[in-house]
Design a protein around this motif. Structure first.
Motif, PDB file in Angstrom:
ATOM      1  N   LEU A 186     -27.954  50.163  19.451  1.00  0.00           N
ATOM      2  CA  LEU A 186     -26.794  49.732  19.820  1.00  0.00           C
ATOM      3  C   LEU A 186     -25.840  50.290  20.940  1.00  0.00           C
ATOM      4  CD1 LEU A 186     -25.799  48.752  16.006  1.00  0.00           C
ATOM      5  CD2 LEU A 186     -26.463  47.632  17.806  1.00  0.00           C
ATOM      6  N   PRO A 187     -24.928  49.882  21.370  1.00  0.00           N
ATOM      7  CA  PRO A 187     -24.496  50.371  22.584  1.00  0.00           C
ATOM      8  C   PRO A 187     -23.857  51.535  22.407  1.00  0.00           C
ATOM      9  CG  PRO A 187     -23.581  48.053  21.988  1.00  0.00           C
ATOM     10  CD  PRO A 187     -24.460  48.615  21.009  1.00  0.00           C
ATOM     11  N   ALA A 188     -23.844  52.299  23.861  1.00  0.00           N
ATOM     12  CA  ALA A 188     -23.207  53.463  23.733  1.00  0.00           C
ATOM     13  C   ALA A 188     -21.986  53.455  24.613  1.00  0.00           C
ATOM     14  CB  ALA A 188     -24.018  54.710  24.416  1.00  0.00           C
ATOM     15  N   SER A 189     -21.179  54.298  24.738  1.00  0.00           N
ATOM     16  CA  SER A 189     -20.044  54.214  25.738  1.00  0.00           C
ATOM     17  C   SER A 189     -20.305  53.725  26.876  1.00  0.00           C
ATOM     18  CB  SER A 189     -19.246  55.479  25.858  1.00  0.00           C
ATOM     19  OG  SER A 189     -20.218  56.398  26.467  1.00  0.00           O
ATOM     20  N   PRO A 190     -19.341  52.670  27.778  1.00  0.00           N
ATOM     21  CA  PRO A 190     -19.693  52.302  29.002  1.00  0.00           C
ATOM     22  C   PRO A 190     -19.796  53.029  30.005  1.00  0.00           C
ATOM     23  CG  PRO A 190     -17.985  50.910  28.006  1.00  0.00           C
ATOM     24  CD  PRO A 190     -18.289  52.421  26.860  1.00  0.00           C
ATOM     25  N   ALA A 191     -20.854  52.912  30.915  1.00  0.00           N
ATOM     26  CA  ALA A 191     -20.836  53.599  32.449  1.00  0.00           C
ATOM     27  C   ALA A 191     -19.898  53.059  33.527  1.00  0.00           C
ATOM     28  CB  ALA A 191     -22.053  53.607  32.564  1.00  0.00           C
ATOM     29  N   SER A 192     -19.731  53.484  34.213  1.00  0.00           N
ATOM     30  CA  SER A 192     -18.755  53.115  35.607  1.00  0.00           C
ATOM     31  C   SER A 192     -19.648  51.995  36.003  1.00  0.00           C
ATOM     32  CB  SER A 192     -18.772  54.028  36.604  1.00  0.00           C
ATOM     33  OG  SER A 192     -18.106  55.374  36.222  1.00  0.00           O
ATOM     34  N   ALA A 193     -18.856  50.927  36.298  1.00  0.00           N
ATOM     35  CA  ALA A 193     -19.328  49.697  36.840  1.00  0.00           C
ATOM     36  C   ALA A 193     -19.181  49.697  38.784  1.00  0.00           C
ATOM     37  CB  ALA A 193     -18.538  48.463  36.329  1.00  0.00           C
ATOM     38  N   HIS A 194     -19.956  49.272  39.371  1.00  0.00           N
ATOM     39  CA  HIS A 194     -20.081  49.111  40.733  1.00  0.00           C
ATOM     40  C   HIS A 194     -20.522  47.941  41.258  1.00  0.00           C
ATOM     41  CE1 HIS A 194     -19.575  53.505  40.008  1.00  0.00           C
ATOM     42  NE2 HIS A 194     -20.490  53.654  39.467  1.00  0.00           N
ATOM     43  N   GLY A 195     -21.760  47.693  41.813  1.00  0.00           N
ATOM     44  CA  GLY A 195     -22.059  46.431  42.337  1.00  0.00           C
ATOM     45  C   GLY A 195     -23.484  46.404  42.625  1.00  0.00           C
ATOM     46  N   ASN A 196     -23.968  45.146  43.205  1.00  0.00           N
ATOM     47  CA  ASN A 196     -25.547  45.007  43.634  1.00  0.00           C
ATOM     48  C   ASN A 196     -25.222  43.569  44.299  1.00  0.00           C
ATOM     49  OD1 ASN A 196     -28.487  44.990  43.676  1.00  0.00           O
ATOM     50  ND2 ASN A 196     -28.404  46.214  42.079  1.00  0.00           N
ATOM     51  N   VAL A 197     -26.813  43.352  44.851  1.00  0.00           N
ATOM     52  CA  VAL A 197     -26.969  42.065  45.402  1.00  0.00           C
ATOM     53  C   VAL A 197     -27.435  41.318  44.423  1.00  0.00           C
ATOM     54  CG1 VAL A 197     -28.261  40.805  47.114  1.00  0.00           C
ATOM     55  CG2 VAL A 197     -27.613  43.122  47.547  1.00  0.00           C
ATOM     56  N   LEU A 198     -26.840  39.921  44.244  1.00  0.00           N
ATOM     57  CA  LEU A 198     -27.069  39.105  43.193  1.00  0.00           C
ATOM     58  C   LEU A 198     -28.005  37.991  43.914  1.00  0.00           C
ATOM     59  CD1 LEU A 198     -23.509  38.385  41.423  1.00  0.00           C
ATOM     60  CD2 LEU A 198     -25.164  40.049  41.118  1.00  0.00           C
ATOM     61  N   ASN A 199     -27.977  37.623  45.191  1.00  0.00           N
ATOM     62  CA  ASN A 199     -29.006  37.001  45.642  1.00  0.00           C
ATOM     63  C   ASN A 199     -29.067  37.068  47.019  1.00  0.00           C
ATOM     64  OD1 ASN A 199     -30.467  34.320  45.644  1.00  0.00           O
ATOM     65  ND2 ASN A 199     -28.782  33.158  46.618  1.00  0.00           N
ATOM     66  N   PRO A 200     -30.289  37.053  47.633  1.00  0.00           N
ATOM     67  CA  PRO A 200     -31.509  37.230  46.932  1.00  0.00           C
ATOM     68  C   PRO A 200     -31.436  38.643  45.957  1.00  0.00           C
ATOM     69  CG  PRO A 200     -31.753  37.994  49.258  1.00  0.00           C
ATOM     70  CD  PRO A 200     -30.435  37.398  49.129  1.00  0.00           C
ATOM     71  N   ALA A 201     -31.796  38.357  44.727  1.00  0.00           N
ATOM     72  CA  ALA A 201     -31.664  39.544  43.797  1.00  0.00           C
ATOM     73  C   ALA A 201     -32.269  40.805  44.202  1.00  0.00           C
ATOM     74  CB  ALA A 201     -31.949  38.964  42.374  1.00  0.00           C
ATOM     75  N   SER A 202     -31.548  41.892  43.863  1.00  0.00           N
ATOM     76  CA  SER A 202     -32.449  43.228  44.216  1.00  0.00           C
ATOM     77  C   SER A 202     -33.342  43.392  42.957  1.00  0.00           C
ATOM     78  CB  SER A 202     -31.203  44.392  44.015  1.00  0.00           C
ATOM     79  OG  SER A 202     -30.755  44.407  42.560  1.00  0.00           O
ATOM     80  N   ARG A 203     -34.367  44.361  43.299  1.00  0.00           N
ATOM     81  CA  ARG A 203     -35.353  44.516  42.045  1.00  0.00           C
ATOM     82  C   ARG A 203     -34.817  44.569  40.708  1.00  0.00           C
ATOM     83  NH1 ARG A 203     -40.086  47.675  45.701  1.00  0.00           N
ATOM     84  NH2 ARG A 203     -40.679  45.969  46.857  1.00  0.00           N
ATOM     85  N   ASN A 204     -33.925  45.567  40.636  1.00  0.00           N
ATOM     86  CA  ASN A 204     -33.601  45.800  39.126  1.00  0.00           C
ATOM     87  C   ASN A 204     -32.444  44.845  38.843  1.00  0.00           C
ATOM     88  OD1 ASN A 204     -31.452  46.872  40.787  1.00  0.00           O
ATOM     89  ND2 ASN A 204     -30.844  48.304  39.231  1.00  0.00           N
ATOM     90  N   TYR A 205     -31.653  44.164  39.489  1.00  0.00           N
ATOM     91  CA  TYR A 205     -31.018  43.192  39.132  1.00  0.00           C
ATOM     92  C   TYR A 205     -31.781  41.992  38.435  1.00  0.00           C
ATOM     93  CZ  TYR A 205     -27.752  39.342  38.520  1.00  0.00           C
ATOM     94  OH  TYR A 205     -26.881  38.297  38.054  1.00  0.00           O
ATOM     95  N   SER A 206     -32.741  41.690  39.427  1.00  0.00           N
ATOM     96  CA  SER A 206     -33.806  40.697  39.186  1.00  0.00           C
ATOM     97  C   SER A 206     -34.361  40.750  37.961  1.00  0.00           C
ATOM     98  CB  SER A 206     -34.756  40.493  40.523  1.00  0.00           C
ATOM     99  OG  SER A 206     -35.614  39.379  39.995  1.00  0.00           O
TER     100      SER A 206
END
Length: 370
Positions: free
Chosen positions: A27-47
């Motif tokens: 189950l979830p741990a405490s949240p990490a910091s949120a930043h960003g990524n490429v949604l389209n064309p999706a990056s490798r890990n976001y994809s």
């Protein structure tokens, strides 16, 4: 070049992690910091996260999507933390900080968390025309000193060759843009950057560098693309991110999880013009389970939706993403969040949740605001 402003959206990810091959889910741990990524064309890990986040235990990933499979096995947190691939203190010297062959992992940043993204192979590619729009998500409203977009040279084959700096040509750039200029009315920022090429065909890598403006923090993303392509090599399910990602938890259930169930979903479609909802048990393990619900608009567009899941007894829901959820007696009520309530006729969205105890099949109803 022009930067088109778009409506912001909240984005994040569900929290749980795969610690060993189908061995443990937590189950979830405490949240990490949120930043960003490429949604389209999706990056490798976001994809990999977007296709398999709800099905990360599914053994068919190994044959349908082997590059994502090896990345999940190497470090699941690279997918859960799809928006944290950055380095600090580079001072603009990107080539000096990142060696050839390590571009997709940001030079093996974050103690090697993203190393598997450098693995050479047939990553699932996004089909593109020579002119396309890149969608970049700035979840934490960092703003940009600049964003630079590169494309690998014609003839470069990412399925057999590691990416080097000399393989890249810059094709687009935006300059200093404070986050306050990126539609501050809502949380999260999506940037739409037009890219125009000519004479491109076949496989390539779109490489993006986002230099955030709040710190000397540089983000690096590899997006696999297929210019002129018409099909993708895999057809696994798609997941929409909505909650803040977390690092892998350290506590685990006492028994291993099962593979995703093969039984079909349950649904209760409403009258035409409203909405229907379909529940699926995505996975379960000793002491917990993951549920997924698909909401579909009827023959007319809707402005919002509410789904009620009625169980044989009161459920224990630990976390919900893509919806706001509450429990009253044996009924779980989930309503849309700001970005996924409005659906066109026949349009769909999904939400999911983690529950403790033994999974039970609920009766599902959906009502809509039209």
């Amino acid at each position: 070049m022009n930067l088109k402003k778009r409506t912001r959206l909240f984005v994040g990810v569900m929290a749980s992690a795969l610690v060993a091959t189908f061995a443990v889910v937590a189950l979830p741990a405490s949240p990490a910091s949120a930043h960003g990524n490429v949604l389209n064309p999706a990056s490798r890990n976001y994809s990999c996260w977007s296709r398999w986040g709800d099905k990360f235990q599914d053994p068919t990933m190994q044959t349908l999507d082997p590059m994502c499979w090896q990345a999940w096995q190497a470090d699941p947190s690279a997918m859960w933390n799809w928006n944290g691939l950055f380095r600090e203190g580079v001072a603009g010297n990107h080539q000096g900080a990142i060696a050839d062959g390590q571009l997709c992992s940001g030079g093996r940043t974050s103690s090697g968390r993203y190393n598997a993204l450098d693995t050479v192979g047939n990553w699932t590619a996004t089909n593109l025309n020579n002119s396309f729009t890149m969608n970049i998500f700035d979840q934490a409203s960092h703003g940009a000193d600049y964003i630079r977009v590169y494309v690998s040279r014609q003839g470069f084959d990412p399925t057999t060759t590691a990416l080097k700096w000399s393989d890249l040509s810059q094709v687009a750039e935006i300059g200093d843009t404070p986050a306050s200029e990126w539609d501050p009315a809502t949380g999260g920022v999506q940037l739409n950057i037009p890219v125009s090429l000519s004479g491109r065909s076949g496989r390539a890598i779109v490489y993006t560098i986002w230099q955030a403006s709040h710190l000397d923090q540089s983000y690096y993303w590899c997006s696999d693309v297929n210019f002129g392509g018409t099909t993708n090599p895999t057809t696994p399910p798609t997941t929409t991110p909505t909650t803040t990602p977390t690092t892998p938890p350290t506590t685990t259930p006492t028994t291993p999880p099962t593979t995703p169930p093969t039984t079909g979903p349950t649904s209760n479609p409403p009258a035409s013009g409203a909405c229907s909802a379909t529940y699926t048990l995505a996975s379960q393990w000793g002491g917990g389970y993951q549920g997924s619900v698909t909401v579909t608009a009827g023959s007319s567009a809707i402005k919002g939706w509410t789904v009620r899941l009625t169980y044989p007894s009161a459920p224990s829901i630990q976390q919900t993403w893509n919806a706001t959820s509450s429990i009253s007696g044996n009924t779980q009520t989930a309503t849309n969040v700001g970005y996924n309530g409005a659906l066109n006729a026949g349009g769909t969205t999904t939400f999911g949740f983690l529950g403790s105890g033994t999974a039970a099949t609920p009766t599902v109803t959906c009502s809509a605001t039209v």
